[in-house]
Design a protein around this motif. Structure first.
Motif: not given
Length: 440
Positions: A37, A39, A41, A186-187, A189, A199-200, A203, A205
């Motif tokens: 993954k 991300d 940031i 988006s990931t 957090y 969030q990122a 994102t 994968n």
């Protein structure tokens, strides 16, 4: 005519896709994969900073030393300004840069994990384990690896960033096939106080799957069988792991074993095997040991025949219909594997931490063993037709070669399977006293 050619081509493509997917499909771990993954940031003046996290979602296949290696190709002319928690193996040609010189200028960077003990300013969470990752079924917390990368000369928005391509993963050898990078939601957090979500910025994968056929056309382990009701020991089949030149192996009484450095691994992990008829690095022996009234006992021994490799965090997977009724496992840790909710016939065994989770190289200490007590299912249990032996055995995620069924130890036709019960032992003792009294 052209339509027939087109149909044939389409069918050929479809068939090749089915075959390639079948090669990497494991029926005992149908959802096992490695997910990488990315991300984003933060944005920088000429690119972005990404947190790259690798999850080993395979239930019983781990990454052992010397660890994982990851490569990819840049879509444009990106460079890596800096990395935390990992490094590239080569810098490449950065001669066009004045002042600040990038960490890597190669179009296809090769990335490896940092070793344990690096300075704290080079570490992030889940990094710096030498590329070693546990399997998800064995230790989910240790089945994650991560690093941070600062990318330059790339896009600086979601619309201008081009995803990397052609990912490859070694773990540590071949076997993995990676698909293309795909943008996903988006990931999200949680902040340390768990009161705010962030969030990122972007994102994507990458999913990688494993196929044993990409490693070798031969198995890497074999299985031998024995039982208390038959003196015959069924050994591993001859050349189970391929017939090697006898010059490539060492006899257990050879003076060469006294040479310094004989156990030092090679960079390409070339094995140095003990000379055996099966020529496998690993042998798993399944022994049907005892039959009780309501239970039966199996002994499993794993032997290493490779003088150049020990196995850390090893795993053993067995498939047998009575593994749905495991009562006790001695000296190994145990976890059932239930990929299909209606079937519970598969179990994973692995060493106890700091006790026998390290399988030493070939020699006196190169084996680990356990005993398993299983409760009988009276509707199914039998010793006939090899029922007591495993259907499949895996070591470190690779399927082992079983002997042919007609070579299994058979139950003699006139055999009386002794059931050890307290009553039978007491009756035998009583008969012995009566018989002895006749001579007094």
């Amino acid at each position: 005519m052209n339509q027939n050619i087109l149909k044939f081509t389409l069918w050929a493509i479809l068939l090749s896709m089915i075959i390639s997917n079948a090669d990497s499909y494991d029926p005992l771990d149908p959802f096992g994969n490695v997910t990488i993954k990315w991300d984003v940031i933060s944005w920088t003046a000429d690119g972005y900073v990404a947190l790259v996290t690798m999850f080993n979602f395979q239930m019983y296949r781990h990454f052992m030393s010397p660890g994982w290696t990851m490569t990819w190709g840049w879509a444009k002319k990106e460079v890596i300004w800096s990395m935390v928690g990992a490094q590239t193996t080569e810098q490449g040609d950065c001669s066009k840069f004045k002042g600040n010189v990038p960490h890597c200028c190669k179009r296809v960077p090769t990335v490896v994990d940092l070793l344990p003990g690096v300075p704290y300013n080079q570490q992030i969470a889940n990094c710096c384990k030498g590329g070693v990752m546990a399997s998800w079924g064995q230790d989910p917390a240790s089945a994650v690896s991560a690093f941070q990368v600062s990318v330059g000369l790339s896009g600086t928005t979601n619309k201008t960033v081009k995803l990397p391509t052609n990912f490859t993963l070694l773990g540590p050898g071949p076997g993995y096939t990676c698909g293309p990078a795909k943008i996903v939601p988006s990931t999200v957090y949680l902040t340390p106080d768990r009161r705010r979500k962030t969030q990122a910025l972007m994102t994507w994968n990458v999913t990688c799957t494993y196929s044993q056929l990409l490693v070798s056309r031969h198995p890497s382990c074999c299985v031998s069988l024995s039982s208390f009701y038959n003196e015959t020991i069924t050994p591993c089949s001859k050349c189970s792991c391929g017939c090697r030149n006898k010059k490539d192996c060492i006899k257990p009484d050879s003076n060469k074993l006294k040479m310094l450095g004989i156990n030092t691994p090679k960079k390409d992990n070339t094995p140095l095997l003990q000379c055996t008829h099966h020529m496998c690095p690993i042998r798993v022996h399944w022994h049907v040991k005892v039959n009780y009234k309501d239970y039966w006992r199996v002994k499993i021994a794993i032997t290493n025949f490779n003088y150049r490799m020990n196995f850390t965090q090893w795993t053993l997977v067995a498939q047998h219909p009575n593994l749905n009724n495991v009562t006790q496992v001695f000296s190994f840790d145990y976890k059932p594997i239930v990929p299909y909710q209606s079937i519970n016939d598969t179990a994973m065994f692995y060493g106890m931490k700091f006790y026998n989770d390290l399988l030493m190289e070939a020699g006196e200490s190169g084996n680990v063993q356990t005993e398993i007590l299983l409760k009988k299912d009276k509707d199914e249990f039998t010793f006939k037709q090899g029922w007591a032996f495993p259907r499949k055995i895996y070591f470190n995620g690779d399927e082992c070669m079983l002997p042919p069924p007609d070579a299994y130890p058979i139950l003699p036709n006139s055999a009386y399977i002794k059931i050890l019960t307290p009553f039978s032992r007491f009756a035998a003792f009583l008969l012995l006293i009566i018989a002895a009294s006749q001579f007094l």
